[in-house]
Design an enzyme around this catalytic site. Structure first.
Site, PDB file in Angstrom:
ATOM      1  N   LYS A 164      -2.285   3.181  -4.076  1.00 30.97           N
ATOM      2  CA  LYS A 164      -2.177   2.322  -2.909  1.00 30.97           C
ATOM      3  C   LYS A 164      -3.782   2.743  -3.115  1.00 30.97           C
ATOM      4  O   LYS A 164      -4.807   1.884  -2.382  1.00 30.97           O
ATOM      5  CB  LYS A 164      -2.318   3.023  -1.371  1.00 30.97           C
ATOM      6  CG  LYS A 164      -0.502   2.286  -1.183  1.00 30.97           C
ATOM      7  CD  LYS A 164       0.106   2.893   0.405  1.00 30.97           C
ATOM      8  CE  LYS A 164       1.810   2.114  -0.412  1.00 30.97           C
ATOM      9  NZ  LYS A 164       2.154   0.803   0.376  1.00 30.97           N
TER      10      LYS A 164
ATOM     11  N   GLU B  28      -5.951   4.220   7.924  1.00 26.31           N
ATOM     12  CA  GLU B  28      -6.328   2.962   7.618  1.00 26.31           C
ATOM     13  C   GLU B  28      -6.154   2.966   9.675  1.00 26.31           C
ATOM     14  O   GLU B  28      -5.658   3.552  10.533  1.00 26.31           O
ATOM     15  CB  GLU B  28      -5.395   2.369   7.634  1.00 26.31           C
ATOM     16  CG  GLU B  28      -4.978   1.767   6.383  1.00 26.31           C
ATOM     17  CD  GLU B  28      -3.718   0.871   5.861  1.00 26.31           C
ATOM     18  OE1 GLU B  28      -3.286   0.244   6.642  1.00 26.31           O
ATOM     19  OE2 GLU B  28      -3.708   0.784   4.752  1.00 26.31           O
TER      20      GLU B  28
ATOM     21  N   HIS C  89       9.997  -1.019   9.121  1.00 24.22           N
ATOM     22  CA  HIS C  89       9.375  -1.449   7.880  1.00 24.22           C
ATOM     23  C   HIS C  89      10.334  -2.641   6.491  1.00 24.22           C
ATOM     24  O   HIS C  89       9.510  -2.524   5.853  1.00 24.22           O
ATOM     25  CB  HIS C  89       9.031  -0.260   7.263  1.00 24.22           C
ATOM     26  CG  HIS C  89       7.475   0.355   8.405  1.00 24.22           C
ATOM     27  ND1 HIS C  89       6.725  -0.251   9.198  1.00 24.22           N
ATOM     28  CD2 HIS C  89       7.344   1.415   7.922  1.00 24.22           C
ATOM     29  CE1 HIS C  89       6.164   0.886   9.952  1.00 24.22           C
ATOM     30  NE2 HIS C  89       6.607   1.853   9.359  1.00 24.22           N
TER      31      HIS C  89
ATOM     32  N   ARG D 124       5.853  -8.254  -9.124  1.00 21.63           N
ATOM     33  CA  ARG D 124       7.968  -8.815  -9.608  1.00 21.63           C
ATOM     34  C   ARG D 124       7.267  -9.619  -8.546  1.00 21.63           C
ATOM     35  O   ARG D 124       7.137 -10.355  -7.519  1.00 21.63           O
ATOM     36  CB  ARG D 124       8.302  -7.480  -9.230  1.00 21.63           C
ATOM     37  CG  ARG D 124       8.388  -7.041  -8.227  1.00 21.63           C
ATOM     38  CD  ARG D 124       8.964  -5.935  -7.184  1.00 21.63           C
ATOM     39  NE  ARG D 124       9.362  -5.421  -6.099  1.00 21.63           N
ATOM     40  CZ  ARG D 124       9.504  -5.893  -5.140  1.00 21.63           C
ATOM     41  NH1 ARG D 124       9.648  -6.905  -4.719  1.00 21.63           N
ATOM     42  NH2 ARG D 124       8.473  -5.732  -4.158  1.00 21.63           N
TER      43      ARG D 124
HETATM   44  P1  ADP Z   1       5.125   0.693   2.107  1.00 27.15           P
HETATM   45  O1  ADP Z   1       4.822   0.875   0.714  1.00 27.15           O
HETATM   46  O2  ADP Z   1       4.727   2.263   1.983  1.00 27.15           O
HETATM   47  O3  ADP Z   1       6.580  -0.162   2.627  1.00 27.15           O
HETATM   48  P2  ADP Z   1       3.101  -0.522   3.552  1.00 27.15           P
HETATM   49  O4  ADP Z   1       1.358  -0.371   3.071  1.00 27.15           O
HETATM   50  O5  ADP Z   1       3.658  -1.927   2.959  1.00 27.15           O
HETATM   51  O6  ADP Z   1       3.639   0.598   3.052  1.00 27.15           O
HETATM   52  O7  ADP Z   1       3.694  -1.120   4.991  1.00 27.15           O
HETATM   53  C1  ADP Z   1       5.000  -1.422   5.770  1.00 27.15           C
HETATM   54  C2  ADP Z   1       4.549  -1.728   6.733  1.00 27.15           C
HETATM   55  O8  ADP Z   1       3.601  -1.108   7.548  1.00 27.15           O
HETATM   56  C3  ADP Z   1       3.796  -3.120   6.894  1.00 27.15           C
HETATM   57  O9  ADP Z   1       4.647  -4.186   6.397  1.00 27.15           O
HETATM   58  C4  ADP Z   1       3.314  -3.186   8.079  1.00 27.15           C
HETATM   59  O10 ADP Z   1       4.597  -3.209   9.217  1.00 27.15           O
HETATM   60  C5  ADP Z   1       3.526  -1.813   8.898  1.00 27.15           C
HETATM   61  N1  ADP Z   1       1.861  -1.084   8.514  1.00 27.15           N
HETATM   62  C6  ADP Z   1       1.311  -1.048   6.922  1.00 27.15           C
HETATM   63  N2  ADP Z   1      -0.110  -0.564   7.292  1.00 27.15           N
HETATM   64  C7  ADP Z   1      -0.331  -0.793   8.817  1.00 27.15           C
HETATM   65  C8  ADP Z   1      -1.586  -0.700   9.926  1.00 27.15           C
HETATM   66  N3  ADP Z   1      -2.814  -0.360   9.405  1.00 27.15           N
HETATM   67  N4  ADP Z   1      -1.772  -1.289  10.383  1.00 27.15           N
HETATM   68  C9  ADP Z   1      -0.217  -1.403  11.087  1.00 27.15           C
HETATM   69  N5  ADP Z   1       0.870  -1.733  10.799  1.00 27.15           N
HETATM   70  C10 ADP Z   1       0.805  -1.264   9.762  1.00 27.15           C
END
Ligand code: ADP
Length: 669
Positions: A116, A200, A235, A292
Site C-alpha cells: 500500500k 490516512e 469492510h 484481477r
Molecule cells: P483492505 O485492503 O484491508 O481491505 P482498504 O484500504 O481496501 O483495506 O480499505 C477497506 C475499507 O476500509 C474501504 O472500503 C473503506 O470502507 C474503509 N476505509 C479505508 N480507508 C479509509 C479512510 N481513509 N477513511 C474511511 N474509511 C476508509
C-alpha cells in the site's frame, strides 16, 4: 487465440470463466481438491485434474500442482479467477517460465500494487489524488504522531502490507494515538510479518466507488465506468451496483481518467479495478488497485453489454482492445448481491452443511445468476461460503431494485442459514431506494436490517402444521401400499377412529420458543388447527413432489414452499412473511441431547484459537468472552452461556481445533 484454458479456481467464478471459454470455442480444464471432486465446475469442464486435499493451501493455493496440471493437460493459458493465486506475482512469473500464458497483468504490475505504501508513492507521482496522509519510510512513533496531528483527527492507521481490513485502527484524538499504533503494528506483524503502517485522514461518511479498467499490450487503456460498493459489512462488500448513483458526467470522466492514469503508471495489462473513496463533497481519493477480475464484475457487464472474460482472453492472446473510450456507453442500471451461507442472527457466523433444497431465480434478460453449486451439494469450512451472486439489470435504478426484490423472493435455500432475509431488508430499505449510501450504511441501519424473527404469523404456523400432517399422510399411504391390506383403517395416519374425530397436540419449536398447536382430524379428511393464540383455522391442501404446499386456510388458497427433513420443517414464504424454521419437538430425543452436551462449549467449526480470555477456575458472568476462534477468515467469540465457573480450558493460543470439540469446560452457577 488461446486453445485451452486451465481455470485455477473453483465455484461460481470457475463456472463463469468456463462459460465464456465454451462460447469462444476454447477447451477448458478444471482443477479440484478432494472436497470438490463432485463440484459443478468439475462437471462443466472438458477435463479436470485433482490438485490436492480439501484445504486451500494444499490445493488451490499450490502453484506447483496447478502448473503441473496445466502441463499434463496441454493447457496453453491459466485463468486465476479471483482470490487464491490471482494476485500472486510469483505465480505469474512461474507461468511465464513454464511457457504458459497467465490471463492477468504482468507480475511487475501485481508487485507495484501489492504494497500500500509503495503503491501510494507511485500514484502520487502519477498525479492520482490520494487521501491526505503519510506513507513514508520513517516509522518512528514520534514522527507518526506528529504526522497524525498534521493530518488532523480522526486518523486511520493502516498496515502497509495490509488486506482484508487487518491492522487497521481509527484514532479519534491525539491521546489515543499511541495505543492504536501499537495495536495496529501488533496485528500487522502477526498477519503479514511486516509491521510498517501508513496514516490516512479518516473520512467519516465515504462511499466506496471503484473503476473497472482494461488495458492491452499495445498501450491502450480504457475505463469501463464505475461501481458503487458502499454497502459493506466489516469492510466486505455485500451489495454492488453500476453505475454509481448520482455521479455527474464530468465526475464520472474525472474518476475514470484518474483510474486510467493509475493503470498506465504501472504498465498495466488486462482487467483491473482501481478503488477510490468518495467524500460527501464528491472529491475522490485513490485507495488501492486490485490487479484481477473482481467478484462484482457482472454489474459492469450488464451496463456495458460486454463480456469481460472474453476481453481478458483476447488481451492475453495479444489482441488489441476491440473498442475505444468513445465507443463505450452505459445502458441502464445493474445491482449485484452476494448470497452467503451465514447466519445474520448469530453475528453472521458462516454456515456449513448440505443444500437440501436450492431454488434460484431463472436467468432472463433482467436477471443473471452466477453460482457454482447445485441442490444436494455441501458447503464446507474450507472455502468462502458464497452460494450465488444475483445480478439484475433494468432501465433505471428503481426498476433494477424491483427486479432485485423479485429475484430475492424467488431464492429458496434450505439446509444452511443464509443472508437472504438480510439482503431483502436492504433491497426494501428506503435509504437504499434513496441511494443514501456510504460505507457505514449497514452499521447505521442494523436495527432495520436484522429484524427479530418474532413469532410467525398464523398462516405460516398453520402451513407448517398442515405440511407436517399432509407429509405424514403421504408417508402412511406409501407404507400401506407396501403392506398387504392398503385399505385397512390401521394403515391410515389420520388419527382416524371409528365414528370419532381425533384430536392431537403438536409442539413446534421456533427460534427457541415452543409453540403448542392442537389438531382435530375431521371426518372429511381436512383439519381444524387451533393456534397458540386460540384462533382456529380450517386447513386442507396438497403437497407436490417439488415441495410446493398448496394450502387452503379458512377457504383462502395460497402457495408456499415447505421442506421437511425429519423433524425439521422450513416454510419459505416471500419477503413479507420470511423464511421460518420449525422443529417438531420430540421430548425423549431432546432430553438425551441436552444431557450429552451439558457443561461443554464446543467449537462451531474447525479453526485456530487466537485468544484465551479466561483461566480455569474463574467465576464469570453470563456473556463474558472466554475464547476467540478464527475460522473462515473471521473471528468467533465463545461466551459464557450463563453465570458460572470455567472448569477447564484445554487449548492454548495457536492450537488448531476441529469442528465440535469441547473448548471450554463450564459449570453454570
Ligand atoms: P483492505 O485492503 O484491508 O481491505 P482498504 O484500504 O481496501 O483495506 O480499505 C477497506 C475499507 O476500509 C474501504 O472500503 C473503506 O470502507 C474503509 N476505509 C479505508 N480507508 C479509509 C479512510 N481513509 N477513511 C474511511 N474509511 C476508509
Amino acid at each position: 487465440m488461446l486453445d485451452k484454458i486451465l481455470v485455477a479456481n473453483r465455484g461460481e467464478i470457475a463456472c463463469r470463466v468456463m462459460r465464456t471459454a465454451r462460447r469462444l470455442g476454447i477447451a477448458t480444464v478444471a482443477v479440484y481438491s478432494d472436497a470438490d471432486a463432485g463440484a459443478l465446475h468439475v462437471a462443466q469442464a472438458d477435463a479436470a485434474v485433482r490438485i490436492g486435499p480439501a484445504a486451500a493451501r494444499d490445493s488451490y493455493l499450490n502453484a506447483g500442482a496447478v502448473l503441473d496440471a496445466a502441463r499434463r493437460t496441454g493447457a496453453d493459458a491459466i485463468h486465476p479467477g479471483y482470490g487464491f493465486l490471482s494476485e500472486n506475482a510469483g505465480f505469474a512469473d512461474a507461468c511465464a517460465a513454464a511457457g504458459i500464458t497467465f490471463i492477468g497483468p504482468p507480475a511487475s504490475a501485481i508487485r507495484a500494487m501489492g504494497d500500500k505504501s509503495e503503491a501510494k508513492a507511485r500514484m502520487a507521482a502519477a498525479g492520482v489524488p490520494l487521501v491526505p496522509g503519510y506513507h513514508g519510510a520513517d516509522q518512528d512513533p514520534a514522527t507518526l504522531q506528529a504526522r497524525a496531528a498534521e493530518i488532523g483527527f480522526p486518523v486511520l492507521v493502516k498496515a502497509s502490507a495490509g488486506g482484508g481490513g487487518k491492522g487497521m485502527r481509527v484514532v479519534d484524538d491525539a491521546a489515543a494515538f499511541d495505543d492504536a499504533l501499537s495495536a495496529a503494528k501488533r496485528e500487522a506483524a502477526a498477519a503479514f510479518g511486516d509491521d510498517r503502517v501508513l496514516l490516512e485522514k479518516y473520512l467519516t461518511r465515504p462511499r466506496h466507488v471503484e473503476v473497472q479498467v482494461f488495458a492491452d499490450t499495445q498501450g491502450s487503456v480504457l475505463y469501463l465506468f464505475e461501481r458503487d460498493c458502499s454497502i459493506q459489512r466489516r469492510h466486505q462488500k455485500v451489495v454492488e451496483e453500476a453505475p454509481a448513483p448520482g455521479l455527474a458526467p464530468q465526475q464520472r470522466r474525472a474518476i475514470g481518467q484518474a483510474a486510467v492514469a493509475a493503470a498506465a503508471a504501472i504498465g498495466y495489462v488486462g482487467a483491473g479495478t482501481v478503488e477510490f473513496l468518495m467524500d460527501e463533497d464528491g472529491a475522490f481519493y485513490f485507495m488501492e488497485m486490485n490487479t484481477r477480475l473482481q467478484v462484482e464484475h457482472p454489474v459492469t457487464e450488464m451496463i456495458t453489454g460486454l463480456d469481460l472474460v472474453e476481453w481478458q482472453v483476447r488481451v492475453a492472446g495479444g489482441e488489441p482492445l476491440p473498442m475505444g473510450q468513445d465507443d463505450l456507453a452505459i445502458d441502464g442500471h445493474a445491482i449485484e448481491v452476494r448470497l452467503y451461507a451465514e447466519d445474520p442472527q448469530a453475528g453472521f457466523l458462516p454456515a456449513t452443511g448440505t443444500l437440501h433444497h436450492l431454488r434460484l431465480p431463472a436467468d432472463d434478460v433482467h436477471v443473471r445468476v452466477d453460482t457454482g453449486v447445485r441442490q444436494g451439494d455441501a458447503l464446507t469450512v474450507h472455502y468462502d461460503p458464497m452460494i450465488a451472486k444475483l445480478i439484475v439489470h433494468d432501465r433505471d435504478r428503481l426498476a433494477a431494485i424491483r427486479r432485485l426484490r423479485t429475484a430475492l423472493d424467488r431464492t429458496e435455500v434450505v439446509g444452511v442459514a443464509t443472508n437472504t432475509g438480510f439482503l431483502q431488508a436492504i433491497a426494501a430499505h428506503p435509504a437504499f431506494a434513496a441511494a443514501d449510501l456510504d460505507t457505514r450504511f449497514i452499521e447505521r441501519h442494523t436495527a432495520d436490517l436484522l429484524p427479530d424473527p418474532g413469532v410467525p404469523g398464523g398462516p405460516v404456523l398453520a402451513s407448517a402444521v398442515l405440511g407436517l400432517l399432509l407429509g405424514r399422510r403421504r408417508d402412511a399411504a406409501a407404507a400401506a401400499r407396501l403392506s398387504h391390506d392398503p385399505w385397512s383403517p390401521w394403515n391410515v395416519a389420520d388419527g382416524w377412529r371409528l365414528n370419532d374425530e381425533a384430536t392431537e397436540t403438536l409442539a413446534l419449536r421456533h427460534a427457541g420458543t415452543v409453540l403448542e398447536v392442537s389438531v382435530r382430524y375431521l371426518r372429511d379428511g381436512t383439519f381444524r388447527i387451533v393456534l397458540p393464540d386460540g384462533a382456529a383455522v380450517h386447513a386442507t391442501g396438497e403437497i407436490d413432489a417439488d415441495s410446493t404446499l398448496h394450502a387452503v386456510l379458512d377457504g383462502v388458497r395460497g402457495r408456499v414452499t415447505l421442506v421437511r427433513r425429519g423433524r425439521e420443517i422450513t416454510v419459505l414464504g416471500h419477503a413479507a412473511t420470511g423464511t421460518h424454521h420449525f422443529t417438531l419437538v420430540d421430548p425423549i430425543a431432546e432430553a438425551e441431547a441436552s444431557g450429552a452436551d451439558a457443561g461443554r462449549l464446543t467449537s462451531p467449526m474447525p479453526g485456530r484459537i487466537v485468544a484465551v480470555l479466561a483461566t480455569a477456575g474463574q467465576e464469570v458472568a453470563a456473556g463474558t468472552p472466554l475464547v476467540i476462534l478464527e475460522a473462515m477468515k473471521m473471528e468467533h467469540t465463545l461466551r459464557a452461556p450463563a453465570d458460572g465457573r470455567v472448569t477447564d480450558l484445554p487449548y492454548a493460543v495457536g492450537d488448531q481445533v476441529e469442528d465440535g470439540v469441547p473448548l471450554i469446560g463450564f459449570e453454570p452457577a
